[in-house]
Scaffold this active site. Structure first.
Site, PDB file in Angstrom:
ATOM      1  CG  HIS A 296      35.738  -9.721  29.099  1.00  0.00           C
ATOM      2  ND1 HIS A 296      36.084  -8.499  29.609  1.00  0.00           N
ATOM      3  CD2 HIS A 296      36.303 -10.635  29.928  1.00  0.00           C
ATOM      4  CE1 HIS A 296      36.829  -8.666  30.685  1.00  0.00           C
ATOM      5  NE2 HIS A 296      36.968  -9.961  30.910  1.00  0.00           N
TER       6      HIS A 296
ATOM      7  CG  HIS B 266      32.405 -14.203  36.246  1.00  0.00           C
ATOM      8  ND1 HIS B 266      33.411 -15.132  36.477  1.00  0.00           N
ATOM      9  CD2 HIS B 266      33.020 -12.991  36.246  1.00  0.00           C
ATOM     10  CE1 HIS B 266      34.561 -14.500  36.617  1.00  0.00           C
ATOM     11  NE2 HIS B 266      34.360 -13.191  36.480  1.00  0.00           N
TER      12      HIS B 266
HETATM   13  O1  3AM Z   1      36.241 -11.026  33.515  1.00  0.00           O
HETATM   14  P1  3AM Z   1      36.817 -10.887  34.871  1.00  0.00           P
HETATM   15  O2  3AM Z   1      36.659  -9.528  35.462  1.00  0.00           O
HETATM   16  O3  3AM Z   1      36.425 -11.953  35.779  1.00  0.00           O
HETATM   17  O4  3AM Z   1      39.495 -10.106  36.759  1.00  0.00           O
HETATM   18  C1  3AM Z   1      40.192 -10.030  35.533  1.00  0.00           C
HETATM   19  C2  3AM Z   1      39.287 -10.138  34.362  1.00  0.00           C
HETATM   20  O5  3AM Z   1      38.353 -11.143  34.619  1.00  0.00           O
HETATM   21  C3  3AM Z   1      41.024 -11.260  35.350  1.00  0.00           C
HETATM   22  O6  3AM Z   1      41.258 -11.319  33.955  1.00  0.00           O
HETATM   23  C4  3AM Z   1      40.216 -10.668  33.292  1.00  0.00           C
HETATM   24  C5  3AM Z   1      40.785  -9.583  32.413  1.00  0.00           C
HETATM   25  O7  3AM Z   1      41.586  -8.722  33.158  1.00  0.00           O
HETATM   26  N1  3AM Z   1      42.246 -11.191  36.108  1.00  0.00           N
HETATM   27  C6  3AM Z   1      43.036 -10.125  36.273  1.00  0.00           C
HETATM   28  N2  3AM Z   1      44.079 -10.450  37.077  1.00  0.00           N
HETATM   29  C7  3AM Z   1      43.922 -11.756  37.406  1.00  0.00           C
HETATM   30  C8  3AM Z   1      44.662 -12.670  38.182  1.00  0.00           C
HETATM   31  N3  3AM Z   1      45.799 -12.316  38.793  1.00  0.00           N
HETATM   32  C9  3AM Z   1      42.746 -12.223  36.799  1.00  0.00           C
HETATM   33  N4  3AM Z   1      42.314 -13.489  36.930  1.00  0.00           N
HETATM   34  C10 3AM Z   1      43.060 -14.301  37.700  1.00  0.00           C
HETATM   35  N5  3AM Z   1      44.198 -13.916  38.301  1.00  0.00           N
END
Ligand code: 3AM
Length: 180
Positions: free
Chosen positions: A36, A119
């Site tokens: 996603h 991304h």
């Molecule tokens: O799509 P991505 O992988 O960039 O990295 C986590 C994921 O993003 C991000 O939220 C999305 C769904 O889990 N995520 C998880 N913990 C996070 C945090 N503490 C976070 N983004 C920012 N701060």
């Protein structure tokens, strides 16, 4: 409840990303159903706050647009924590993100100030991976870094609940917000 807003990807894009993942030399691949583009990570919030966000998004309006994914990159600096494919610079996506931030703020949820680097995460890496793995990742990016997928129409974004597990997280789509 741990939750986030994201643009889900069409089947054709997921297929193309899986083709790319097949050749990844190491790391934990993000499962196809979990791929996603995150618009906003809401964090761990009580259900009432997530409910308030949902209410605030019901009247949210934005135009639909095409999104292109192109170019591999990593986050984490010299010790990459993840590999992603970037979204090509898009005023419509930027505008959607900025307006969503405002709407979330209005619903009582302040997101941390950080640069929006849209991304799709493809894989995550253990800390202290051996140097040989970094080299293999570098070689993979050198070979496939210019990957560019066909643009696709973004028709909606969704509210997901994220349940962390010992293995991969489980993402449940709680609500869908149409664009256009
Ligand atoms: O799509 P991505 O992988 O960039 O990295 C986590 C994921 O993003 C991000 O939220 C999305 C769904 O889990 N995520 C998880 N913990 C996070 C945090 N503490 C976070 N983004 C920012 N701060």
């Amino acid at each position: 409840m741990r939750a986030f807003l994201a643009i889900p990807l069409p089947e054709s894009v997921i297929d193309a990303l899986e083709d790319l993942q097949v050749d990844l030399p190491f790391g934990r691949l993000v499962r196809p159903e979990n791929l996603h583009l995150t618009l906003a990570f809401l964090g761990e919030e009580p259900p009432e706050v997530i409910e308030a966000v949902h209410e605030a998004l019901l009247s949210f309006r934005a135009t639909d647009f095409d999104l292109e994914l192109a170019g591999l990159g990593t986050f984490g600096g010299r010790e990459p924590a993840s590999l992603h494919i970037a979204a090509t610079r898009s005023p419509a996506l930027r505008d959607l993100h900025a307006r969503l931030r405002n709407r979330l703020h209005g619903a009582g949820l302040m997101l941390p100030r950080e640069r929006f680097a849209p991304h799709v995460t493809l894989a995550r890496f253990r800390r202290n991976s051996p140097a040989a793995d970094h080299q293999r990742l570098g070689a993979f990016i050198a070979a496939r870094g210019e990957t560019r997928l066909a643009p696709f129409p973004v028709t909606h974004f969704s509210l997901f609940r994220s349940i962390l597990g010992a293995d991969a997280p489980v993402y449940d789509e709680l609500a869908r917000y149409m664009l256009g």
